[in-house]
Design a protein around this motif. Sequence first.
Motif, mmCIF file in Angstrom:
data_model
loop_
_atom_site.group_PDB
_atom_site.id
_atom_site.type_symbol
_atom_site.label_atom_id
_atom_site.label_comp_id
_atom_site.label_asym_id
_atom_site.label_seq_id
_atom_site.Cartn_x
_atom_site.Cartn_y
_atom_site.Cartn_z
ATOM 1 N N GLN A 82 -23.888 40.245 85.761
ATOM 2 C CA GLN A 82 -25.040 41.031 86.172
ATOM 3 C C GLN A 82 -26.350 40.324 85.811
ATOM 4 N N VAL A 83 -26.374 39.723 84.635
ATOM 5 C CA VAL A 83 -27.588 39.020 84.208
ATOM 6 C C VAL A 83 -27.892 37.851 85.133
ATOM 7 N N ALA A 84 -26.876 37.056 85.472
ATOM 8 C CA ALA A 84 -27.087 35.906 86.352
ATOM 9 C C ALA A 84 -27.622 36.347 87.708
ATOM 10 N N ALA A 85 -27.033 37.423 88.248
ATOM 11 C CA ALA A 85 -27.479 37.918 89.543
ATOM 12 C C ALA A 85 -28.894 38.488 89.463
ATOM 13 N N MET A 86 -29.189 39.178 88.376
ATOM 14 C CA MET A 86 -30.523 39.754 88.205
ATOM 15 C C MET A 86 -31.593 38.680 88.136
ATOM 16 N N ILE A 87 -31.336 37.615 87.381
ATOM 17 C CA ILE A 87 -32.313 36.530 87.287
ATOM 18 C C ILE A 87 -32.530 35.893 88.657
ATOM 19 N N ASP A 88 -31.470 35.707 89.412
ATOM 20 C CA ASP A 88 -31.610 35.180 90.777
ATOM 21 C C ASP A 88 -32.483 36.092 91.625
ATOM 22 N N ASP A 89 -32.252 37.404 91.516
ATOM 23 C CA ASP A 89 -33.028 38.368 92.293
ATOM 24 C C ASP A 89 -34.506 38.342 91.897
ATOM 25 N N VAL A 90 -34.769 38.242 90.606
ATOM 26 C CA VAL A 90 -36.161 38.215 90.134
ATOM 27 C C VAL A 90 -36.869 36.958 90.628
ATOM 28 N N ARG A 91 -36.186 35.829 90.558
ATOM 29 C CA ARG A 91 -36.813 34.584 91.010
ATOM 30 C C ARG A 91 -37.022 34.597 92.526
ATOM 31 N N THR A 92 -36.112 35.228 93.246
ATOM 32 C CA THR A 92 -36.286 35.351 94.695
ATOM 33 C C THR A 92 -37.490 36.235 95.008
ATOM 34 N N ALA A 93 -37.633 37.331 94.254
ATOM 35 C CA ALA A 93 -38.706 38.283 94.523
ATOM 36 C C ALA A 93 -40.077 37.747 94.117
ATOM 37 N N PHE A 94 -40.144 37.048 92.979
ATOM 38 C CA PHE A 94 -41.440 36.665 92.416
ATOM 39 C C PHE A 94 -41.693 35.164 92.398
ATOM 40 N N GLY A 95 -40.631 34.374 92.512
ATOM 41 C CA GLY A 95 -40.803 32.931 92.545
ATOM 42 C C GLY A 95 -41.020 32.278 91.198
ATOM 43 N N ARG A 96 -41.047 33.079 90.113
ATOM 44 C CA ARG A 96 -41.347 32.517 88.804
ATOM 45 C C ARG A 96 -40.975 33.512 87.712
ATOM 46 N N ILE A 97 -40.863 33.028 86.491
ATOM 47 C CA ILE A 97 -40.751 33.867 85.296
ATOM 48 C C ILE A 97 -41.581 33.190 84.209
ATOM 49 N N ASP A 98 -42.605 33.865 83.742
ATOM 50 C CA ASP A 98 -43.506 33.291 82.745
ATOM 51 C C ASP A 98 -43.257 33.823 81.336
ATOM 52 N N ALA A 99 -42.666 35.001 81.238
ATOM 53 C CA ALA A 99 -42.360 35.573 79.928
ATOM 54 C C ALA A 99 -41.122 36.443 80.035
ATOM 55 N N VAL A 100 -40.285 36.357 79.026
ATOM 56 C CA VAL A 100 -39.111 37.216 78.919
ATOM 57 C C VAL A 100 -39.269 38.063 77.664
ATOM 58 N N VAL A 101 -39.228 39.378 77.830
ATOM 59 C CA VAL A 101 -39.308 40.300 76.701
ATOM 60 C C VAL A 101 -37.947 40.975 76.562
ATOM 61 N N ASN A 102 -37.191 40.567 75.558
ATOM 62 C CA ASN A 102 -35.850 41.113 75.334
ATOM 63 C C ASN A 102 -35.955 42.349 74.458
ATOM 64 N N ASN A 103 -36.124 43.488 75.114
ATOM 65 C CA ASN A 103 -36.359 44.747 74.418
ATOM 66 C C ASN A 103 -35.163 45.694 74.470
ATOM 67 N N ALA A 104 -34.263 45.523 75.428
ATOM 68 C CA ALA A 104 -33.137 46.454 75.584
ATOM 69 C C ALA A 104 -32.313 46.515 74.306
ATOM 70 N N GLY A 105 -31.948 47.712 73.904
ATOM 71 C CA GLY A 105 -31.155 47.853 72.694
ATOM 72 C C GLY A 105 -30.538 49.228 72.588
ATOM 73 N N VAL A 106 -29.502 49.322 71.765
ATOM 74 C CA VAL A 106 -28.877 50.601 71.464
ATOM 75 C C VAL A 106 -28.870 50.775 69.951
ATOM 76 N N ALA A 107 -28.974 52.021 69.507
ATOM 77 C CA ALA A 107 -28.998 52.341 68.081
ATOM 78 C C ALA A 107 -27.910 53.360 67.791
ATOM 79 N N LEU A 108 -26.818 52.901 67.214
ATOM 80 C CA LEU A 108 -25.719 53.763 66.818
ATOM 81 C C LEU A 108 -25.561 53.647 65.312
ATOM 82 N N PHE A 109 -25.752 54.745 64.606
ATOM 83 C CA PHE A 109 -25.767 54.729 63.150
ATOM 84 C C PHE A 109 -24.546 55.436 62.577
ATOM 85 N N GLY A 110 -24.132 55.012 61.396
ATOM 86 C CA GLY A 110 -23.041 55.670 60.694
ATOM 87 C C GLY A 110 -22.591 54.850 59.504
#
Length: 270
Positions: A82-110
Amino acid sequence: MCPGPIAPLRAVSSLRQTGRMDRNLALVTGAARGIGLATTRLMLDRGWTVAMIDRDGPALDAAADGLRDARAFLCDVSDPDQVAAMIDDVRTAFGRIDAVVNNAGVALFGPIEETGFDTWREVMATNLDGPFLVTQAALPALKESRGSVVNIASISGLRASTLRVAYGTSKAAVIQLTKQQAAEFGEFGIRANCICPGPVRTKLAMAVHTQEIVDAYHDAIPLNRYGSEKEIASCIAFLCSDEASYVTGQVLAADGGFEATGVGLPALRG
């Protein structure tokens, strides 16, 4: 495979016609809510275009609605295909990537003794595998732009506390991942930095933090309050910008001074 972009707010052709393809592009994961959405809005305000990434389709669609110069892409960052396909889609749509913000996360406590391996892997898959996979896939584009990576860890990656064996360990690993990226990417002009938010007044935090925990945080934090999503977003935007052009391999605790005090909170113990 990644389902690709959902609910595009502006056609790619429109972006090209208005010159938006020439604007810096920030790819923000976990963009459907919280710090990710606040970062998206702030980057847009500062003249960037934004690729909003999230695995929660309905929430992502709602968050992107009405945001000019943003486009939503549905993707689970823990899935390499999914990540590989998403990056391809983003580059197709915008032609570039200048910054990557890796914010996705899950918080499971115990408690450690009650944390199953499935829970451990779920946390690691999103919090650690995600930043590794997304940055690796975006690297060719980042080399072209001499861009920037900002990984979002947590104060829990800097200081241990109970109930966070998977979450805290994943975030500590993100800090080290950032340093590895900075060491290797520097020769390409790519910067990599990490932000460790302290307690932030998000809807999720306020839903699970008891009044006792809120009061304890206020007492322990030198600034005597929670941070806001926009305050964290401002730190992210700075590290993505040319104003931070000589800053790489750094870990910024945006926490109101919480980490500096080194005092644990009994109210947070299970």
